[in-house]
Structure formats: C-alpha cells, structure tokens
Design an enzyme around this catalytic site. Sequence first.
Site, PDB file in Angstrom:
ATOM      1  N   TYR A 143       0.744  -1.253   0.216  1.00  0.00           N
ATOM      2  CA  TYR A 143       0.022   0.091   0.175  1.00  0.00           C
ATOM      3  C   TYR A 143       0.824   1.382  -0.068  1.00  0.00           C
ATOM      4  CZ  TYR A 143      -3.963  -2.960   0.964  1.00  0.00           C
ATOM      5  OH  TYR A 143      -5.017  -3.786   1.160  1.00  0.00           O
ATOM      6  N   LYS A 194       4.186 -15.303   1.852  1.00  0.00           N
ATOM      7  CA  LYS A 194       3.972 -15.934   0.493  1.00  0.00           C
ATOM      8  C   LYS A 194       5.414 -16.045   0.161  1.00  0.00           C
ATOM      9  CE  LYS A 194       1.625 -17.457  -3.251  1.00  0.00           C
ATOM     10  NZ  LYS A 194       0.905 -18.765  -2.832  1.00  0.00           N
ATOM     11  N   ASP A 226      -2.234 -18.120   0.900  1.00  0.00           N
ATOM     12  CA  ASP A 226      -3.512 -18.909   0.231  1.00  0.00           C
ATOM     13  C   ASP A 226      -3.952 -20.091   1.305  1.00  0.00           C
ATOM     14  OD1 ASP A 226      -0.923 -19.964   0.030  1.00  0.00           O
ATOM     15  OD2 ASP A 226      -1.254 -20.879  -2.219  1.00  0.00           O
ATOM     16  N   ASP A 250      -5.022  -7.341   5.560  1.00  0.00           N
ATOM     17  CA  ASP A 250      -6.384  -6.566   5.160  1.00  0.00           C
ATOM     18  C   ASP A 250      -7.422  -7.688   4.882  1.00  0.00           C
ATOM     19  OD1 ASP A 250      -8.297  -4.836   4.346  1.00  0.00           O
ATOM     20  OD2 ASP A 250      -7.151  -3.897   2.811  1.00  0.00           O
ATOM     21  N   ASP A 254     -10.651  -9.698   7.298  1.00  0.00           N
ATOM     22  CA  ASP A 254     -12.114  -9.520   6.842  1.00  0.00           C
ATOM     23  C   ASP A 254     -12.551 -11.093   6.666  1.00  0.00           C
ATOM     24  OD1 ASP A 254     -12.116  -6.791   6.745  1.00  0.00           O
ATOM     25  OD2 ASP A 254     -12.901  -6.902   4.382  1.00  0.00           O
TER      26      ASP A 254
END
Length: 362
Positions: A143, A194, A226, A250, A254
């Site tokens: 970001y 990752k 993943d 992020d 959620d």
Amino acid sequence: MSQTYRITLLPGDGIGPEIMAVAVEVLNVVAKQDNLQLEFQTALIGGAAIEATGEPLPAATLEACKQSDGVLLAAIGGYQWDNLPRHLRPETGLLGLRAGLGLFANLRPAAILPQLIDASTLKREVVEGVDMMVVRELTGGVYFGEPKGIFTTETGEKRGVNTMAYTESEIDRIAKVGFETARKRKHKLCSVDKANVLEVSQLWRDRVTAMAKDYPDVELTHMYVDNAAMQLVRAPKQFDTIVTSNLFGDILSDAAAMLTGSIGMLPSASLGSTSLGVFEPVHGSAPDIAGQDQANPLAQVLSAAMLLRYGLNQPAAADRIERSVLKVLDRGYRTGDIMSSGMIPVGCSAMGRVLIEALEQV
Ligand code: NAD
C-alpha cells in the site's frame, strides 16, 4: 481532580455519524460511572472532509489527533468519491492518518460470541470457540511501497504498478507486536506470508524466525497466505495470534471477521510506539444502509472499549462496556446484520438505548 482525556472523534462517512453517536453516549455514561473526565473534539476525515475542505485529511484533523490521548474513528468512503484522483479519495485520508500518527500495528480480534454462533455462515462445530487476534502491519508493504502509479510504457500501453517492500526494521517491529500479543494470549503465533513466491516474504519469514529465539514461550508457525485463507474457513480454531503484512492482513482479517457472523461486531486498534492509537470498527461506511437507522453500532462501541483499555489504560470501564454488549445480546436484541429467528429486531439508535440501560445495570 482526575485526569482529563482528550479524545478526537472522526465520524467520517456513511453510517459513521450514526454509530459514532451511540459510542459517544456509551462513553459518556461510562465516564460518569467511573469518574473519568473525557473531553471530545470532532474533526473531519474522508468524504466529509473532501466536501468541506477539498482534501480527505485536512492538516487540522491530523494536528487535532496528534494533540489528543486517543482517536475514535468510525468509517470513511462512499461511491460518490470513488472516481476522484487517488490522492483525493477518502481512503487516502485514512492511510495518511495511520502514517501521520506512526501507527504500524493493527490489532483485530475475531472471537465468536456464544449468542451469535447462529449468525455465522459456517457450521456451529467449526466456529464454536473461535478466538483469534490478527496483527496486521499497517504502514508498509504494497500500500505504500514505491514506485507506484499508472505509467505509460514505450508502446503507449498503460501499466499499473505497486511495490511490495519491507525493511528489516519494519518487519521486526510488527513481529515484536505479534510475539508480545501472543504472549498475552495462548502463546501461539502464526506468521502468514508468501515466501514460496515473494522475496519480500522470504525476508519477512527470516526475520520472524530470528526473533522467535527471544520468545521461547511462544510457539511459532509459518503459513502461506493462500493456505491461511483456506484454513480460516476450514478449521479456524487452530489460530490464536496471526501476524502478517498489510495486504494479506487486510484480506484475512475480513475473512476472520465473517467467521463471527457479522462485520458489524468487530472492533480494531491501530497502535504505534506511543500510547496514542486510533480505534475503529473493522467494517466500512456501509453506504447501502447509511441514514436508515439500520447499522449495527456494536463494533463502534467495542472500539470505544478498546480505546479505554489500550489507549487510556482504563480496563474496568472497558470491561463494563463489553459486559453490557453481551447483556443486550443475551436479552435478544439484534440489528439486521446479526438477526436470527426469535430475536428482537432493533435499529442503530434503539440498540444504543438498550445498551445504555444495560450499562446502568452492569
Ligand atoms: P462495508 O464494510 O462498508 O460494507 C460491507 C457490507 O457489510 C455491506 O452490506 C454493509 O451494509 C454491511 N455492514 C458494514 N458495516 C455494518 C454495520 N455496522 N452494520 C450493519 N451492516 C454493516 O464495505 P464495502 O461495502 O466494501 O465498502 C463501502 C465503503 O466503505 C467504501 O467506500 C470503502 O472504501 C469504505 N471502507 C472503509 C473502511 C474504513 O473506513 N476503515 C473499511 C472498508 C471499506
């Protein structure tokens, strides 16, 4: 004379002002009960700030936040601002606030409340007992990494670029929050990355692994993002504390939120190296239900409890708010997002009223 705490309120957009009003009422009652002096000031952020000043984070807002003991934020954003240039969008205000206050750690608890198990879309046996904390890095990663932008290539084609980058010190400071948080919980930390594909994740994994020797009482595991997404819906009880980067956090937080039935129930804390933090619900500004008195104010109210606990070091007042939330759920009051059969439907302001009643009894 007890200490006066200055709290900056940032209601923002959409359902923000409605849920903030409930949280402020709750804080006022608790302040009276616990003899705390809370002084509120309200400032503009997001779309509301764009409308009033032309920018999503006016300098006056950042300054007000810096001068306060804690910041209670509701939510920002709305469709009408989605097509503005990136630097003028509401989300840019939020990112600027986090960066401007040096808030690099976002703590998102996701615990299933026994009263709301049936609100989860997953089976009871999968979610019963879920109690995890996602520690998300907040001011680095993709970001913020440079270069970023939409560039034109030599052939005239447009190319969108973001850069996922972390320095060792950025990884170390969030890893430390992860280990310290795990230490206050069940001493289990899962670092999500990752590393099989991304160099930035390999460095992340190396640094987290190196830090583990300072925390021999914390059991550290690593998981690819993943797989973590899959495990969160397959067997979420395996997680206690998760530490991860900005983008992965992020998304995963959620997903963790939805395990609990409603995003309308979940608070979060954004912390830096001082006690000044921003406390806000995990959800957004819910423009689809804004202004209709339908929003669930409980995530905002629980964010106010986190402000008292982590920001102002007033755990007794925080406990009282959390107990009153459980009490209204026990009594069967539900907003639309957590409704199930046989429960009593209430809107945002009515939920506020029953909460105040409950607060006066706990
Ligand atoms: P959202 O969280 O606003 O809404 C997702 C869904 O959950 C909607 O159906 C909404 O009605 C529902 N919902 C959310 N909060 C609720 C509550 N308290 N009570 C009842 N239902 C609730 O996410 P979105 O729709 O993806 O985004 C809407 C806007 O919010 C966008 O502009 C987005 O950029 C912004 N946003 C802001 C934040 C923030 O302020 N931190 C976070 C996420 C999204």
